[in-house]
Design a protein around this motif. Sequence first.
Motif, PDB file in Angstrom:
ATOM      1  N   SER A  27       0.842  -1.186   0.000  1.00 50.83           N
ATOM      2  CA  SER A  27       0.000   0.000   0.000  1.00 50.83           C
ATOM      3  C   SER A  27       0.882   1.243   0.000  1.00 50.83           C
ATOM      4  O   SER A  27       1.816   1.344   0.797  1.00 50.83           O
ATOM      5  CB  SER A  27      -0.888   0.021   1.240  1.00 50.83           C
ATOM      6  OG  SER A  27      -1.399   1.332   1.424  1.00 50.83           O
ATOM      7  N   PRO A  28       0.582   2.220  -0.863  1.00 55.30           N
ATOM      8  CA  PRO A  28       1.377   3.460  -0.865  1.00 55.30           C
ATOM      9  C   PRO A  28       1.288   4.189   0.481  1.00 55.30           C
ATOM     10  O   PRO A  28       2.168   4.973   0.824  1.00 55.30           O
ATOM     11  CB  PRO A  28       0.757   4.308  -1.986  1.00 55.30           C
ATOM     12  CG  PRO A  28      -0.421   3.570  -2.494  1.00 55.30           C
ATOM     13  CD  PRO A  28      -0.464   2.203  -1.883  1.00 55.30           C
ATOM     14  N   ASP A  29       0.236   3.898   1.252  1.00 56.31           N
ATOM     15  CA  ASP A  29       0.095   4.555   2.556  1.00 56.31           C
ATOM     16  C   ASP A  29       1.166   4.118   3.550  1.00 56.31           C
ATOM     17  O   ASP A  29       1.365   4.755   4.580  1.00 56.31           O
ATOM     18  CB  ASP A  29      -1.271   4.242   3.174  1.00 56.31           C
ATOM     19  CG  ASP A  29      -2.406   4.765   2.314  1.00 56.31           C
ATOM     20  OD1 ASP A  29      -2.145   5.674   1.489  1.00 56.31           O
ATOM     21  OD2 ASP A  29      -3.533   4.261   2.445  1.00 56.31           O
ATOM     22  N   ASP A  30       1.831   3.017   3.248  1.00 59.06           N
ATOM     23  CA  ASP A  30       2.871   2.533   4.155  1.00 59.06           C
ATOM     24  C   ASP A  30       4.241   3.105   3.821  1.00 59.06           C
ATOM     25  O   ASP A  30       5.255   2.689   4.384  1.00 59.06           O
ATOM     26  CB  ASP A  30       2.947   0.995   4.108  1.00 59.06           C
ATOM     27  CG  ASP A  30       1.665   0.366   4.629  1.00 59.06           C
ATOM     28  OD1 ASP A  30       0.952   1.035   5.407  1.00 59.06           O
ATOM     29  OD2 ASP A  30       1.363  -0.778   4.245  1.00 59.06           O
ATOM     30  N   ILE A  31       4.269   4.037   2.868  1.00 55.21           N
ATOM     31  CA  ILE A  31       5.544   4.612   2.441  1.00 55.21           C
ATOM     32  C   ILE A  31       5.521   6.116   2.692  1.00 55.21           C
ATOM     33  O   ILE A  31       4.715   6.846   2.099  1.00 55.21           O
ATOM     34  CB  ILE A  31       5.793   4.313   0.945  1.00 55.21           C
ATOM     35  CG1 ILE A  31       5.829   2.788   0.731  1.00 55.21           C
ATOM     36  CG2 ILE A  31       7.102   4.961   0.482  1.00 55.21           C
ATOM     37  CD1 ILE A  31       5.395   2.347  -0.631  1.00 55.21           C
ATOM     38  N   LEU A  32       6.386   6.547   3.587  1.00 56.89           N
ATOM     39  CA  LEU A  32       6.458   7.972   3.901  1.00 56.89           C
ATOM     40  C   LEU A  32       7.293   8.697   2.846  1.00 56.89           C
ATOM     41  O   LEU A  32       8.422   8.286   2.562  1.00 56.89           O
ATOM     42  CB  LEU A  32       7.097   8.166   5.283  1.00 56.89           C
ATOM     43  CG  LEU A  32       7.342   9.616   5.699  1.00 56.89           C
ATOM     44  CD1 LEU A  32       6.030  10.343   5.945  1.00 56.89           C
ATOM     45  CD2 LEU A  32       8.233   9.679   6.930  1.00 56.89           C
TER      46      LEU A  32
END
Length: 223
Positions: A27-32
């Motif tokens: 998930s892109p949400d897991d990448i800051l």
Amino acid sequence: MSDGGLAVRLAEVRERISTAAARAGRSPDDILLLAVTKVFPASVIRDAYELGLRDFGENYVQEFEGKAPLLRDLPEARFHLIGHLQSNKSRKALELFQVIQTVDSPRLAGRLNESATPVEVYLEVKLSTEESKHGALPEKLAELVESVRGCPRLKLAGLMTIPPWTEEAAQSRPYFNTLRELAERVNLTGLSMGMSHDFEVAIEEGATCIRVGTALFGKRRKP
Ligand SMILES: *Cc1c(COP(=O)(O)O)cnc(C)c1O
């Protein structure tokens, strides 16, 4: 006022993140997305904040000391130090940064543990043989992790690395892969790795924080 160019480049970077994450089944949400703003003025950080960015990376304590007073009114901004930190600047760094990504010795960890408030840290690992690069050697990592875990003020988030520079993103892959294996060995999940030219590869290898400057803000002049 933010310039339209930054908005376009941010959209492009977010698209690249999504594509790489999808390819890796993540998930892109897991990448800051850490926006690296070294050499750029405080106004650029404000522009990026307006566009929704919240995490900013700076390399030099002294440079950021000049910008920080102009940014006090950005309540959700978090500033990460991603450049080498000398022990004698640790106190100043603690005043300026919420995250220190370049902890590379038990001695520096000890200094940072004098902080009045908890501080998030990453351990920088030196995987390249280049003289100019900093970081703890892999064989010293277990000892460093142990000493940081003994520092109550330090919240250990993960590992960070900078592979040798290369145009060819694929050449960074073995370094990213090694960092992930090292992190697993010491039970850490945070991986700060990948820059403008190779962050897709880093995402495929498990990056949780990518540090992006040029792709967002354009070419830097030399500091
Ligand atoms: C400057 C810098 C970056 C950003 O590099 P770009 O190639 O401009 O994206 C990332 N990480 C560190 C440690 C840096 O010094």
